[in-house]
Design a protein around this motif. Structure first.
Motif, short mmCIF file in Angstrom:
data_model
loop_
_atom_site.label_atom_id
_atom_site.label_comp_id
_atom_site.label_asym_id
_atom_site.label_seq_id
_atom_site.Cartn_x
_atom_site.Cartn_y
_atom_site.Cartn_z
N MET A 1 0.43 1.19 52.44
CA MET A 1 0.54 2.23 51.40
C MET A 1 1.98 2.72 51.36
SD MET A 1 -1.50 5.89 51.08
CE MET A 1 -3.08 5.13 50.75
N ASP A 2 2.62 2.64 50.19
CA ASP A 2 4.01 3.10 50.09
C ASP A 2 4.04 4.62 49.88
OD1 ASP A 2 3.42 3.59 47.39
OD2 ASP A 2 4.30 1.71 46.71
N ALA A 3 5.29 5.15 49.82
CA ALA A 3 5.46 6.60 49.74
C ALA A 3 4.83 7.18 48.47
CB ALA A 3 6.95 6.96 49.80
N ASP A 4 4.95 6.46 47.36
CA ASP A 4 4.39 6.97 46.10
C ASP A 4 2.86 7.05 46.18
OD1 ASP A 4 6.88 7.24 44.98
OD2 ASP A 4 6.83 5.29 43.95
N GLU A 5 2.24 6.01 46.76
CA GLU A 5 0.78 6.02 46.89
C GLU A 5 0.34 7.14 47.83
OE1 GLU A 5 -1.30 1.83 46.68
OE2 GLU A 5 0.50 1.71 47.92
N LEU A 6 1.08 7.33 48.93
CA LEU A 6 0.74 8.39 49.86
C LEU A 6 0.85 9.75 49.19
CD1 LEU A 6 -0.03 9.39 52.65
CD2 LEU A 6 2.38 9.21 53.33
N THR A 7 1.89 9.94 48.39
CA THR A 7 2.07 11.20 47.67
C THR A 7 0.90 11.46 46.72
OG1 THR A 7 4.48 11.00 47.79
CG2 THR A 7 3.60 12.48 46.11
N THR A 8 0.52 10.41 45.99
CA THR A 8 -0.59 10.55 45.04
C THR A 8 -1.90 10.88 45.77
OG1 THR A 8 0.45 8.98 43.52
CG2 THR A 8 -1.91 9.37 43.24
N THR A 9 -2.11 10.23 46.91
CA THR A 9 -3.34 10.48 47.68
C THR A 9 -3.38 11.92 48.19
OG1 THR A 9 -3.39 8.17 48.36
CG2 THR A 9 -4.70 9.74 49.66
N LEU A 10 -2.24 12.44 48.64
CA LEU A 10 -2.19 13.82 49.11
C LEU A 10 -2.44 14.80 47.97
CD1 LEU A 10 0.82 13.59 51.58
CD2 LEU A 10 -1.56 14.02 52.17
N GLU A 11 -2.00 14.43 46.78
CA GLU A 11 -2.31 15.27 45.61
C GLU A 11 -3.82 15.28 45.36
OE1 GLU A 11 0.00 14.28 42.13
OE2 GLU A 11 1.78 13.91 43.34
N ASP A 12 -4.45 14.09 45.51
CA ASP A 12 -5.91 14.03 45.35
C ASP A 12 -6.62 14.87 46.41
OD1 ASP A 12 -5.62 12.29 43.24
OD2 ASP A 12 -5.89 10.48 44.46
N ALA A 13 -5.96 15.04 47.57
CA ALA A 13 -6.55 15.82 48.66
C ALA A 13 -6.32 17.32 48.50
CB ALA A 13 -6.00 15.36 50.00
N GLY A 14 -5.61 17.73 47.45
CA GLY A 14 -5.46 19.15 47.19
C GLY A 14 -4.06 19.71 47.18
N LEU A 15 -3.04 18.92 47.57
CA LEU A 15 -1.66 19.40 47.53
C LEU A 15 -1.11 19.33 46.12
CD1 LEU A 15 -0.04 17.85 50.75
CD2 LEU A 15 -1.18 20.05 50.48
N SER A 16 -0.18 20.24 45.83
CA SER A 16 0.51 20.18 44.53
C SER A 16 1.49 19.01 44.57
CB SER A 16 1.25 21.47 44.27
OG SER A 16 2.38 21.58 45.13
N PRO A 17 1.96 18.53 43.42
CA PRO A 17 2.93 17.43 43.42
C PRO A 17 4.17 17.73 44.25
CG PRO A 17 2.02 17.71 41.23
CD PRO A 17 1.51 18.85 42.05
N TYR A 18 4.71 18.97 44.16
CA TYR A 18 5.90 19.32 44.94
C TYR A 18 5.57 19.35 46.43
CZ TYR A 18 8.57 20.63 40.75
OH TYR A 18 9.26 20.62 39.56
N GLN A 19 4.42 19.91 46.80
CA GLN A 19 4.03 19.96 48.21
C GLN A 19 3.87 18.55 48.78
OE1 GLN A 19 0.45 22.28 47.78
NE2 GLN A 19 1.43 24.15 48.55
N ALA A 20 3.18 17.69 48.04
CA ALA A 20 2.95 16.33 48.52
C ALA A 20 4.27 15.58 48.68
CB ALA A 20 2.03 15.59 47.54
N ASP A 21 5.18 15.70 47.72
CA ASP A 21 6.44 14.97 47.80
C ASP A 21 7.32 15.51 48.93
OD1 ASP A 21 8.19 12.92 46.45
OD2 ASP A 21 9.53 14.66 46.35
N ALA A 22 7.33 16.83 49.09
CA ALA A 22 8.14 17.42 50.15
C ALA A 22 7.62 17.00 51.53
CB ALA A 22 8.15 18.94 50.02
N PHE A 23 6.30 16.96 51.71
CA PHE A 23 5.73 16.59 52.99
C PHE A 23 6.01 15.13 53.33
CE2 PHE A 23 1.95 15.18 55.49
CZ PHE A 23 2.28 15.84 56.67
N VAL A 24 5.84 14.23 52.34
CA VAL A 24 6.12 12.82 52.57
C VAL A 24 7.60 12.61 52.88
CG1 VAL A 24 6.13 10.53 51.51
CG2 VAL A 24 4.17 12.04 51.20
#
Length: 359
Positions: A1-24
């Motif tokens: 799973m690349d960074a973009d897929e991980l970011t999208t998955t974290l968004e599906d888990a409830g994080l906002s787009p900015y939160q998911a991208d910052a965490f990754v």
């Protein structure tokens, strides 16, 4: 799973787009200042501090001061536990959706159409185990094996259990042993033609499915006495009446118990013609009140719409297809007794036991 897929998955888990991208981004950096995180991610500089604080509140990261605000990824144990819990709930939800799609709520419907035979078989298993009076079932030997435990439960509870076996294909099947039948049914017959699966329980429930080689595969679950009565006549005429018994516990001398009124009449009528006195006990319901009761007395007459057989022959089932009843004289009065679906008689019998015959 690349960074973009991980970011999208974290968004599906409830994080906002900015939160998911910052965490990754922070996972890749290990630890960094707020400014470096903003530059390496898509989070605008004015928003980075709010985003990092929200991630810290949810235990994704921890922040610390070192000339300026810095951050590093928190021990992921809690995050991983949360994500795995969410994944488990998604799997459970998927299973529930599949179950509800294939099996509508039985209690809310009188007739339910289902897509899977397993649903029909499972419901038949439940109903047979909880039967109060009688079970009639037509099935292949393989289906018999699936339901044998449920049939044994009903048989042990004293339920009248009739089994018609038939092949799944034109190949001759291996039938259950006599010992197995003795533990699972009152009587068994064999039909040498593939047939639909059918289970009738307590005059109310029907479970039905076409045979395996049918072009259409579906199942019907019916909780209705009128519909069940139609299937009952299919069972009598196609699966039972014209086929020989391969196992039976039916007695030739009293006490003899009947759950089918027409079978009872066919045995009682010749005795009355001989002038015999027939003592019987009827278990059933008053047709006007629905009150359950048992009445003991003497059968003095039989009544049916068809023409009696001549020459000492047993009356054919077809002549008993309409009104069919007997009259019982007891110490409490005289009762007319009908069978399944009785309306004009005093009693609907669920079980009639011939206690004695005096010729």
């Amino acid at each position: 799973m690349d960074a973009d897929e991980l970011t999208t998955t974290l968004e599906d888990a409830g994080l906002s787009p900015y939160q998911a991208d910052a965490f990754v981004t922070l996972l890749g950096l290990g630890s960094a200042s707020a400014t470096d995180i903003a530059q390496a991610s898509v989070v605008p500089d004015p928003r980075i501090y709010d985003v990092l604080r929200s991630l810290e509140e949810n235990d994704y990261i921890e922040t610390y001061e070192q000339d300026s605000l810095h951050a590093r990824a928190h021990d992921p144990a809690e995050v991983l536990s949360d994500l795995r819990s969410r994944a488990s709930r998604f799997v459970t939800a998927a299973d529930e959706i599949e179950e509800r799609w294939s099996r509508p709520d039985i209690e809310g419907h009188k007739v339910s159409i289902v897509k899977r035979f397993d649903t029909v078989l499972d419901r038949a298993d439940e109903l047979i185990r909880s039967a109060d009076h009688q079970v009639q079932v037509g099935l292949t030997p393989a289906q018999f094996d699936e339901l044998s435990d449920a049939l044994a439960v009903a048989h042990d509870a004293g339920i009248d259990t009739k089994v018609c076996l038939f092949p799944a294909t034109t190949t001759e099947p291996t039938l259950p042993s006599t010992e197995t039948l003795a533990h699972t049914c009152t009587e068994a017959r064999y039909r040498d033609v593939p047939s639909p699966f059918v289970a009738l329980v307590d005059r109310s429930w029907t479970c039905f499915a076409p045979h395996a080689e049918s072009m259409s595969q579906y199942g019907i679950l019916v909780n209705d006495r009128t519909h069940a009565y139609v299937f009952h006549w299919y069972f009598l005429t196609c699966l039972w009446e014209v086929h020989d018994a391969i196992y039976s516990t039916r007695r030739n001398e009293p006490p003899i118990t009947y759950v089918d009124m027409r079978q009872c009449l066919r045995c009682v009528e010749p005795l009355l013609d001989e002038g015999a006195t027939i003592g019987a006990t009827v278990h059933g319901f008053e047709t006007d009140t629905g009150r359950e009761l048992s009445v003991a007395g003497t059968i003095v007459d039989v009544t049916y719409a068809g023409v009696p057989a001549s020459g000492g022959q047993q009356t054919p089932l077809t002549q008993l297809a309409g009104k069919a009843s007997f009259t019982l004289e007891s110490d409490h009065g005289t009762y007319t007794v009908g069978g399944w679906g009785a309306t004009i008689e005093d009693l609907e019998a669920t079980r009639t036991t011939i206690e004695a015959v005096e010729r």
